[in-house]
Design a protein around this motif. Structure first.
Motif, PDB file in Angstrom:
ATOM      1  N   PRO A  98       0.799  -1.133   0.103  1.00  0.00           N
ATOM      2  CA  PRO A  98       0.084   0.029   0.004  1.00  0.00           C
ATOM      3  C   PRO A  98       0.772   1.124  -0.033  1.00  0.00           C
ATOM      4  N   LEU A  99       0.192   2.375  -0.142  1.00  0.00           N
ATOM      5  CA  LEU A  99       0.721   3.731  -0.113  1.00  0.00           C
ATOM      6  C   LEU A  99       1.696   3.888   1.213  1.00  0.00           C
ATOM      7  N   PRO A 100       2.922   4.105   0.901  1.00  0.00           N
ATOM      8  CA  PRO A 100       3.832   3.996   2.156  1.00  0.00           C
ATOM      9  C   PRO A 100       3.642   5.665   2.829  1.00  0.00           C
ATOM     10  N   VAL A 101       2.741   6.006   2.899  1.00  0.00           N
ATOM     11  CA  VAL A 101       2.396   7.097   3.773  1.00  0.00           C
ATOM     12  C   VAL A 101       1.278   6.875   4.742  1.00  0.00           C
ATOM     13  N   VAL A 104      -1.826   8.647   6.276  1.00  0.00           N
ATOM     14  CA  VAL A 104      -2.496   9.859   5.969  1.00  0.00           C
ATOM     15  C   VAL A 104      -3.630  10.195   7.142  1.00  0.00           C
ATOM     16  N   THR A 105      -3.591  11.252   7.867  1.00  0.00           N
ATOM     17  CA  THR A 105      -4.460  11.438   8.821  1.00  0.00           C
ATOM     18  C   THR A 105      -4.742  13.056   8.862  1.00  0.00           C
ATOM     19  N   ASP A 148      -6.180   7.311   7.602  1.00  0.00           N
ATOM     20  CA  ASP A 148      -7.273   7.116   6.462  1.00  0.00           C
ATOM     21  C   ASP A 148      -7.014   5.910   5.889  1.00  0.00           C
ATOM     22  N   LEU A 149      -8.340   5.451   5.736  1.00  0.00           N
ATOM     23  CA  LEU A 149      -8.561   3.929   5.359  1.00  0.00           C
ATOM     24  C   LEU A 149      -8.385   3.986   3.693  1.00  0.00           C
ATOM     25  N   ASN A 150      -8.926   4.927   3.205  1.00  0.00           N
ATOM     26  CA  ASN A 150      -8.839   5.067   1.694  1.00  0.00           C
ATOM     27  C   ASN A 150      -7.403   5.246   1.085  1.00  0.00           C
TER      28      ASN A 150
END
Ligand SMILES: [Cu+2]
Length: 603
Positions: A92-95, A97-98, A123-125
């Motif tokens: 998954p995206l290696p960031v 996000v929140t 952020d699950l999306n």
């Protein structure tokens, strides 16, 4: 406070775990010289491990060739370059996000100034993003099919071959991801690299080319998640808060390292500087022994290459908003080994153009201004033979200001930059394209009064997916007016050809209650100074070159002249604050050869 010895970390414990500034060497990205590869390059987008700081664990990143930044591609004017872009990303995206639940933490420190989630949920999306990508060469005069349209994606496992004509003047460009709606995460994950075009004119000037005296400098800001024990985990963190929709991370990263140090000889260096941050604007001040030394810096180029002559940077410092570039010469030739110069940032965030005296740069940290640390990087002079070079006073003569004849019949386009507050979600920033209306139009109108003459407009497009209304003709100058009706500075970027700024003037405006609708806009704009407006709205000397990204400050109307030349097709223009671009501050335009205009069916 800044000390001259390396190793002193900032000690405000409210800011969380300490990182020592100026301990990692400035990395220089690998050079990928097109001429050494017969103009055919292969770049693979990959997930990889990267260490942002000596004292922090490795981070997972997405990078071109698996590096942060990607390799610096070097090309020669007149020699086309072909790049096979392979998307080998693994999600998954290696960031993480929140959005934190509050603007400030229990200590009263804005959450964006500290590492960790600050109570926000991932952020699950964003966590489900698997690695779709599209590459845009920023500043490239690129055919539309290879320009990296934000919706033409490569899924992991797919690849594309893009042809870059490289028929443009020498300049520092950059390539980066441009995926619709998530550019802010993909670039933050590491998908950015520099791209230098060289030409004969520059060589005639005898400027430093290549290592060690030409140094590409990519400035970004990053934040990191925490381990359970409170230490920095290295996990990239994109954190926003309910009050500020852009991420303004606390750590400045240059060529992939937090606050690095570059050892320099007593010589003249050429720094190719690029602000590749999502949202942060920097105002850079070179500091030595407690005082600014901006006279060491001579700027010779901007977004699209050489200025006509060398200029000083503004007395407050060199301002670079997201995506802006500066080609600067820095003179270290008179300095003793052991001398140290620190590059500091004095710009608060979000940037609104407010000044800050260079002399106070050491104390520029401002938590409320989301500037946790003023550090950018340091230069340390080491022993070497002192070499001096003279800087040519005429750099280029290949462009001038468009004449009144050039602009006489130029179509004028007006765009209002508008922020719309939404209940239960981050604000939307939009580019409202305006068209003149008849006097008897009784719908919502935007009135722009300039020198006693009122022009009435209505909004004809507000969102990216609204119908295209801009159809510039190739070869014809156009005047674009950017009218900022928001409280922040927006760096507006046009794809394809560069432009020149014609004017930057103060405005005052009123938007009545409820005037900003999803599509319609009611506003009264007068081109004169608002009594509360303290900005000077001048054009800096270093903005009088060929630009592709221009700052539009609050209470300001900027006029620029642009002429699209060779390539027909569908392109984009947008704010280069990536959080704005992703939240609808982006619009299409279509360039067409004149002979096709009679056949265009537009409503
Ligand atoms: Cu913006």
């Amino acid at each position: 406070m800044i000390r001259t010895s390396a190793g002193d970390a900032p000690s405000d414990i409210r800011l969380g775990p300490r990182l020592l500034p100026f301990v990692d060497r400035l990395p220089v990205p690998r050079r990928l010289v097109a001429a050494e590869n017969e103009g055919r390059l292969v770049v693979r987008m990959r997930a990889a491990q990267h260490r942002f700081h000596r004292d922090m664990p490795e981070s997972t990143i997405w990078g071109y060739d698996g590096t942060v930044p990607g390799p610096t591609i070097e090309a020669e004017r007149g020699h086309p370059v072909t790049v096979e872009w392979h998307n080998e990303l693994i999600g998954p995206l290696p960031v993480v996000v929140t959005t934190a639940p509050g603007h400030a933490d229990a200590n009263g420190v804005p959450v964006q100034c500290v590492p960790g989630l600050s109570g926000g949920a991932p952020d699950l999306n964003a966590a489900a993003l698997s690695g779709h990508a599209v590459v845009h060469l920023h500043g490239g005069l690129t055919p539309a099919v290879y320009d990296g349209w934000a919706e033409n994606l490569l899924a992991p496992g797919q690849s594309a071959v893009f042809h870059y004509p490289t028929d443009q003047r020498a300049a520092l460009l950059w390539y980066h991801d441009h995926v619709m709606g998530v550019t802010r995460f993909d670039v933050y994950a590491g998908l950015a690299g520099m791209w230098i075009i060289r030409d004969k004119r520059e060589r005639e000037l005898g400027l430093p080319e290549g290592p060690p005296f030409e140094v590409p400098i990519l400035i970004q800001d990053r934040n990191f998640d925490l381990e359970e024990n409170g230490g920095l985990s290295g996990r990239l963190l994109h954190k926003t808060d309910p009050g500020v929709m852009e991420a303004f991370p606390p750590f400045t990263v240059v060529n992939g390292k937090v606050w690095p140090v570059l050892e320099v000889s007593p010589a003249l260096y050429r720094l190719r500087m690029l602000n590749g941050s999502n949202a942060r604007t920097y105002r850079l001040v070179l500091f030595k022994d407690g005082a600014p030394e901006l006279d060491r810096i001579t700027q010779i180029g901007t977004d699209h290459g050489l200025l006509r002559g060398p200029v000083h940077v503004p007395s407050d410092g060199l301002v670079l908003a997201s995506a802006e570039r500066a080609d600067v010469l820095v003179d270290f030739s008179d300095l003793e080994p052991g001398s140290e110069l620190t590059l500091l940032n004095t710009a608060k965030a979000p940037f609104d153009g407010s000044p800050f005296p260079a002399a106070n740069a050491e104390t520029a940290a401002d938590l409320d201004g989301l500037l946790a640390y003023p550090y950018v990087m340091r230069f340390r002079v080491v022993a070497g033979q002192a070499t001096r070079r003279t800087i040519p006073q005429v750099l280029t003569t290949d462009y001038g200001v468009p004449s009144s004849q050039d602009l006489g019949g130029a179509p004028r386009r007006a765009i209002a930059l508008v922020e719309r507050e939404l209940v239960g979600g981050p604000n939307m920033l939009t580019m409202r394209e305006l068209a003149p209306v008849a006097q008897d139009d009784h719908g919502p109108v935007v009135t722009v009064t300039d020198n006693g003459r009122a022009e009435r407009y209505r909004v004809v497009a507000a969102h990216f997916e609204d119908a295209t209304t801009f159809f510039p003709m190739l070869g014809q100058y156009e005047i674009w007016q950017l009218i900022n009706l928001t409280g922040d500075t927006h760096p507006i970027h046009l794809h394809l050809d560069p432009f020149q700024i014609l004017s930057r003037r103060p405005i005052r405006y009123e938007i009545p209650e409820g005037g900003t609708q999803d599509f319609a806009l009611t506003a009264a704009v007068v081109v004169e100074r608002d009594p509360d407006d303290t900005l000077d709205h001048t054009i800096d000397d270093n903005e009088r070159g060929l630009k592709d990204t221009i700052r539009v400050n609050p209470h300001e109307i900027v006029e620029l002249a642009v002429r699209f030349t060779n390539h027909s097709g569908r392109y984009m223009y947008h704010c280069h604050i990536l959080e704005h671009e992703d939240r609808d501050m982006m619009r299409p335009f279509v360039t067409m050869p004149m002979e096709l205009m009679p056949f265009m069916v537009t409503s």
